[in-house]
Design a protein around this motif. Structure first.
Motif, PDB file in Angstrom:
ATOM      1  N   GLN A   1       0.970  -1.198  -0.014  1.00 20.84           N
ATOM      2  CA  GLN A   1      -0.080   0.037   0.106  1.00 20.84           C
ATOM      3  C   GLN A   1       0.812   1.182  -0.091  1.00 20.84           C
ATOM      4  OE1 GLN A   1      -2.401  -0.118   3.286  1.00 20.84           O
ATOM      5  NE2 GLN A   1      -4.130  -1.586   2.390  1.00 20.84           N
ATOM      6  N   ASP A   2       0.472   2.256  -0.578  1.00 15.46           N
ATOM      7  CA  ASP A   2       0.996   3.606  -0.597  1.00 15.46           C
ATOM      8  C   ASP A   2      -0.180   4.354   0.326  1.00 15.46           C
ATOM      9  OD1 ASP A   2       2.885   2.830  -2.365  1.00 15.46           O
ATOM     10  OD2 ASP A   2       1.725   3.486  -4.326  1.00 15.46           O
ATOM     11  N   CYS A   3       0.415   4.900   1.399  1.00 16.82           N
ATOM     12  CA  CYS A   3      -0.288   5.758   2.334  1.00 16.82           C
ATOM     13  C   CYS A   3       0.214   7.289   2.281  1.00 16.82           C
ATOM     14  CB  CYS A   3      -0.085   5.064   3.747  1.00 16.82           C
ATOM     15  SG  CYS A   3      -0.883   3.406   3.756  1.00 16.82           S
ATOM     16  N   TYR A   4      -0.863   7.990   2.115  1.00 21.17           N
ATOM     17  CA  TYR A   4      -0.535   9.474   1.807  1.00 21.17           C
ATOM     18  C   TYR A   4      -1.138  10.084   3.112  1.00 21.17           C
ATOM     19  CZ  TYR A   4       0.695   8.903  -2.951  1.00 21.17           C
ATOM     20  OH  TYR A   4       1.266   8.732  -4.200  1.00 21.17           O
ATOM     21  N   ARG A   5      -0.272  10.961   3.619  1.00 21.72           N
ATOM     22  CA  ARG A   5      -0.690  11.446   5.010  1.00 21.72           C
ATOM     23  C   ARG A   5      -1.480  13.071   4.630  1.00 21.72           C
ATOM     24  NH1 ARG A   5       1.814   9.331  10.129  1.00 21.72           N
ATOM     25  NH2 ARG A   5       2.185   7.214   9.251  1.00 21.72           N
ATOM     26  N   TYR A   6      -2.444  13.291   5.567  1.00 21.27           N
ATOM     27  CA  TYR A   6      -3.174  14.622   5.208  1.00 21.27           C
ATOM     28  C   TYR A   6      -3.467  15.241   6.657  1.00 21.27           C
ATOM     29  CZ  TYR A   6      -4.259  13.334   0.536  1.00 21.27           C
ATOM     30  OH  TYR A   6      -4.291  12.921  -0.986  1.00 21.27           O
ATOM     31  N   GLY A   7      -3.519  16.301   6.892  1.00 24.89           N
ATOM     32  CA  GLY A   7      -3.862  16.986   8.171  1.00 24.89           C
ATOM     33  C   GLY A   7      -3.221  18.420   8.335  1.00 24.89           C
ATOM     34  N   ARG A   8      -3.208  18.803   9.421  1.00 29.47           N
ATOM     35  CA  ARG A   8      -2.578  20.069   9.829  1.00 29.47           C
ATOM     36  C   ARG A   8      -1.691  20.180  11.107  1.00 29.47           C
ATOM     37  NH1 ARG A   8      -4.759  21.799   5.463  1.00 29.47           N
ATOM     38  NH2 ARG A   8      -6.539  22.974   4.754  1.00 29.47           N
ATOM     39  N   PRO A   9      -0.626  19.608  11.259  1.00 33.76           N
ATOM     40  CA  PRO A   9       0.321  19.650  12.468  1.00 33.76           C
ATOM     41  C   PRO A   9       0.403  21.097  12.959  1.00 33.76           C
ATOM     42  CG  PRO A   9       1.085  18.369  10.742  1.00 33.76           C
ATOM     43  CD  PRO A   9       0.251  19.150   9.912  1.00 33.76           C
ATOM     44  N   ASN A  10       0.422  21.083  14.221  1.00 36.29           N
ATOM     45  CA  ASN A  10       0.477  22.510  14.743  1.00 36.29           C
ATOM     46  C   ASN A  10       0.924  22.175  16.025  1.00 36.29           C
ATOM     47  OD1 ASN A  10      -1.660  22.885  16.724  1.00 36.29           O
ATOM     48  ND2 ASN A  10      -2.878  22.555  14.971  1.00 36.29           N
ATOM     49  N   PHE A  11       1.566  23.324  16.856  1.00 34.03           N
ATOM     50  CA  PHE A  11       2.118  23.125  18.146  1.00 34.03           C
ATOM     51  C   PHE A  11       1.461  24.144  18.915  1.00 34.03           C
ATOM     52  CE2 PHE A  11       5.705  21.888  15.613  1.00 34.03           C
ATOM     53  CZ  PHE A  11       5.976  20.635  16.217  1.00 34.03           C
ATOM     54  N   ARG A  12       0.360  24.588  18.557  1.00 35.18           N
ATOM     55  CA  ARG A  12      -0.779  25.493  19.739  1.00 35.18           C
ATOM     56  C   ARG A  12      -1.599  24.496  20.244  1.00 35.18           C
ATOM     57  NH1 ARG A  12      -0.871  28.248  14.477  1.00 35.18           N
ATOM     58  NH2 ARG A  12      -2.823  26.950  13.975  1.00 35.18           N
ATOM     59  N   ASN A  13      -1.966  23.393  19.687  1.00 40.02           N
ATOM     60  CA  ASN A  13      -2.836  22.409  20.368  1.00 40.02           C
ATOM     61  C   ASN A  13      -2.015  21.460  21.009  1.00 40.02           C
ATOM     62  OD1 ASN A  13      -4.845  24.181  19.383  1.00 40.02           O
ATOM     63  ND2 ASN A  13      -5.339  22.657  17.627  1.00 40.02           N
ATOM     64  N   ASP A  14      -2.607  21.024  22.176  1.00 36.04           N
ATOM     65  CA  ASP A  14      -1.919  19.732  22.744  1.00 36.04           C
ATOM     66  C   ASP A  14      -1.902  18.520  21.540  1.00 36.04           C
ATOM     67  OD1 ASP A  14      -1.903  21.304  25.011  1.00 36.04           O
ATOM     68  OD2 ASP A  14      -3.376  20.643  26.053  1.00 36.04           O
ATOM     69  N   VAL A  15      -2.736  18.395  21.156  1.00 35.07           N
ATOM     70  CA  VAL A  15      -2.946  17.316  20.323  1.00 35.07           C
ATOM     71  C   VAL A  15      -3.560  17.516  18.824  1.00 35.07           C
ATOM     72  CG1 VAL A  15      -4.247  14.813  20.017  1.00 35.07           C
ATOM     73  CG2 VAL A  15      -3.405  15.735  22.370  1.00 35.07           C
ATOM     74  N   PHE A  16      -3.035  16.880  17.931  1.00 30.72           N
ATOM     75  CA  PHE A  16      -3.508  17.025  16.674  1.00 30.72           C
ATOM     76  C   PHE A  16      -3.613  15.602  15.959  1.00 30.72           C
ATOM     77  CE2 PHE A  16       1.098  17.851  16.384  1.00 30.72           C
ATOM     78  CZ  PHE A  16       1.378  16.883  15.141  1.00 30.72           C
TER      79      PHE A  16
END
Length: 165
Positions: A104-119
């Motif tokens: 499988q080819d897995c593509y990652r999507y999201g918005r990592p940030n350091f403002r929230n405790d968890v993302f």
């Protein structure tokens, strides 16, 4: 008197034979107006400008993709098994990264940030060019203080003091 709307006969020198006012100004008389077809230049321009703008906006939209983000817990549910990578890219935009997991080819999507405790970062995995799995990965944005080993919350400079009983 000449016949109404009769064409002017021209002598070889280029001058009309009938020079009476009825013959010379027959184009300006009432009832003798130039018949315009349904499609004149003015109507062409009036129809072409909005059409040109609509086609331009369509191509801009197709080039830039959607103007909203569905990378949310509820929005990621629009991705269905069997979709192609182009369909997913049209919905989610470009991925963060590619990760191979077996076949499988897995593509990652999201918005990592350091403002929230968890993302959350989502993995959309393809097998033979079609979506097989959509996974959610939860990450912590907490830092580890190298001297004490204590966790530092996002936005804090020093680790919190431990509470003693």
């Amino acid at each position: 008197m000449s016949a109404p709307d009769s064409p002017l006969r021209v002598v070889p020198g280029g001058a009309p034979v009938d020079t009476s006012p009825d013959a010379l100004f027959s184009a300006f008389r009432e009832g003798h107006q130039k018949k315009l077809g349904r499609f004149s230049f003015t109507w062409f321009v009036a129809a072409a400008v909005p059409l040109f703008l609509a086609v331009g906006f369509f191509f801009l939209w197709r080039t830039n993709g959607t103007t909203f983000s569905v990378i949310t817990p509820h929005g990621i549910k629009v991705v269905r098994s069997g979709m192609s990578s182009q369909e997913v890219k049209g919905l989610l935009g470009y991925p963060l990264t590619l990760q191979k997991q077996g076949d499988q080819d897995c593509y990652r999507y999201g918005r990592p940030n350091f403002r929230n405790d968890v993302f959350v970062v989502y993995s959309v995995c393809y097998e033979e060019g079609q979506v097989r799995d959509v996974l959610a990965h939860q990450y912590s944005a907490w830092q580890v203080d190298p001297t004490t080993g204590a966790f530092v919350a996002p936005g804090q400079d020093t680790p919190p003091t431990p509470v003693q009983p």
